[in-house]
Each structure stands twice: as structure tokens, then as C-alpha cells.
Write an enzyme that holds these catalytic residues in place. Structure first.
Site, PDB file in Angstrom:
ATOM      1  N   ARG A 132       0.839  -1.208   0.000  1.00  0.00           N
ATOM      2  CA  ARG A 132       0.000   0.000   0.000  1.00  0.00           C
ATOM      3  C   ARG A 132       0.867   1.247   0.000  1.00  0.00           C
ATOM      4  O   ARG A 132       1.869   1.316   0.687  1.00  0.00           O
ATOM      5  CB  ARG A 132      -0.879   0.032   1.251  1.00  0.00           C
ATOM      6  N   VAL A 133       0.461   2.222  -0.808  1.00  0.00           N
ATOM      7  CA  VAL A 133       1.000   3.573  -0.730  1.00  0.00           C
ATOM      8  C   VAL A 133      -0.152   4.492  -0.373  1.00  0.00           C
ATOM      9  O   VAL A 133      -1.319   4.127  -0.527  1.00  0.00           O
ATOM     10  CB  VAL A 133       1.696   4.024  -2.037  1.00  0.00           C
ATOM     11  N   SER A 134       0.167   5.688   0.100  1.00  0.00           N
ATOM     12  CA  SER A 134      -0.868   6.568   0.645  1.00  0.00           C
ATOM     13  C   SER A 134      -1.673   7.347  -0.378  1.00  0.00           C
ATOM     14  O   SER A 134      -2.749   7.838  -0.069  1.00  0.00           O
ATOM     15  CB  SER A 134      -0.238   7.550   1.630  1.00  0.00           C
ATOM     16  N   SER A 135      -1.163   7.509  -1.601  1.00  0.00           N
ATOM     17  CA  SER A 135      -1.910   8.297  -2.579  1.00  0.00           C
ATOM     18  C   SER A 135      -1.665   7.787  -3.995  1.00  0.00           C
ATOM     19  O   SER A 135      -0.708   7.056  -4.252  1.00  0.00           O
ATOM     20  CB  SER A 135      -1.510   9.769  -2.492  1.00  0.00           C
ATOM     21  N   GLN A 142       1.808   8.264  -5.629  1.00  0.00           N
ATOM     22  CA  GLN A 142       2.957   7.493  -5.157  1.00  0.00           C
ATOM     23  C   GLN A 142       3.081   6.190  -5.931  1.00  0.00           C
ATOM     24  O   GLN A 142       2.122   5.686  -6.495  1.00  0.00           O
ATOM     25  CB  GLN A 142       2.843   7.231  -3.654  1.00  0.00           C
TER      26      GLN A 142
END
Length: 193
Positions: free
Chosen positions: A10-13, A16
Site C-alpha cells: 500500500r502507498v498513501s496516494s 505514489q
């Protein structure tokens, strides 16, 4: 019964890139990888939901690091317990920890400490961010997109339109688009019509 090897990253946005996390899976020969581009503050993520639905008894879920699975200790514990209840295991690659089928009390303690530290770290980041924004506002810094037209340009546009000039020509003379001119005039209701 041997299960499948699964990955979750997972990345935050959206802006990314997941590549660095996916590299952590190299050599693991995963059967399936689930991903999210969303904040870890919420557990309502489509990739995570699909991953948790997919995990079966005997499976091993590989996650690049603890903070990729959840940001709060309570969410982290709930997710790991849900996976363990299915007879599966979670392995956090960066920390070198595994939880699930055969939990070691020392590993559980370490897991909780690391999760609490991650949550505390996130709180400190938010606090510093809020302080920085507050200080910048007090110093007169503005946030967001800069105005497309200066106050002087708006005043000049109002003057020209008051003289009977066509708004299209006024926009061209000021070097802005018609829509920009209309928005600026909308903020100054007197010339908007």
C-alpha cells in the site's frame, strides 16, 4: 495443508509508486498480490478487503512493513487476528516478524510495541504539520493555488468593461482566459453582468 503465498502492498496516494514495495516480494514466488493506493488511516480499502476475503487456511500473507497494513494499533491487531482466525499467517518483511498460526508471546509483545510506536510517530507528524501550517499562516504565507488575476488586473477589467468594452477583448488584453475573467468578475459582483 499448504496454502498460497500472498502479498499486500500500500502507498498513501495515487501519485505514489508501489514499485519499491513490490521489489520486497522478489524471490517469494507469490501466487497473488493485492495493492492499495489509499491512506492507512482507514481500513476501508478495496485491496485490503479483497485480500482479507481471499486469505484461506494455510496461506501466508507477506507485507513489506507493519505500517503498510494499518496505521493504528487497534486496526493492526484486528486485521492480524482476522487473518490468524482463518488459520493463515502474516509476515512483515522489514521487521522480520510473523504472526498467526503459532503465536509466540514475545513476538506478540514486539508486534504491539512496534504498532504503538508507529501510531505515536504518525501522531507526532500530524502535530508538527499542524504547527507548521499555523506558523506559516501567522507569517502571512498563503496556501493553495495563487490567484490567476491580480487585484490591479481585476480593477482594470472592471474599468474597461464599464467603458463598454467586450469581455472577450478585455480577457485577451489582460492575457487571461475568458473563464478566468468571469470567475474574477464573479468575485466582484458589480462587474459580473
Amino acid at each position: 495443508m499448504t496454502g498460497q503465498k500472498i502479498g499486500y502492498a500500500r502507498v498513501s496516494s495515487e501519485s505514489q509508486n508501489l514499485d519499491r514495495q513490490l521489489e520486497a516480494f522478489e524471490g517469494l514466488r507469490l501466487h497473488k498480490v493485492f495493492t492499495d493506493k489509499a491512506s492507512g488511516a482507514s481500513t476501508d480499502r478495496s485491496g485490503l478487503r479483497d485480500c482479507l476475503d481471499y486469505v484461506r487456511e494455510g496461506d501466508v500473507l507477506h507485507v513489506p512493513s507493519i505500517d503498510r497494513l494499518a496505521r493504528s494499533l487497534s486496526d493492526l491487531e484486528r486485521i492480524v487476528k482476522e487473518i490468524a482466525a482463518k488459520g493463515a499467517e502474516v509476515r512483515f518483511l522489514k521487521e522480520g516478524l510473523a504472526f498467526g498460526r503459532k503465536d509466540d508471546p514475545c513476538a506478540i509483545l514486539l508486534f504491539q510495541v512496534l504498532g504503538a510506536i508507529g501510531q505515536f510517530e504518525r501522531s507526532l507528524i500530524r502535530e508538527r504539520q499542524a504547527q507548521g501550517i499555523s506558523a506559516a499562516k501567522k507569517a502571512g504565507k498563503s496556501f493553495g493555488r495563487p490567484k490567476a488575476m491580480t487585484d490591479a488586473q481585476v480593477a482594470r477589467a472592471i474599468e474597461l468593461i464599464g467603458q463598454g468594452r467586450d469581455k472577450k477583448n478585455v480577457a485577451e488584453e489582460l492575457g487571461v482566459s475568458r473563464s478566468t475573467l468571469y470567475r474574477a468578475l464573479g468575485a466582484n459582483n458589480e462587474a459580473a453582468r
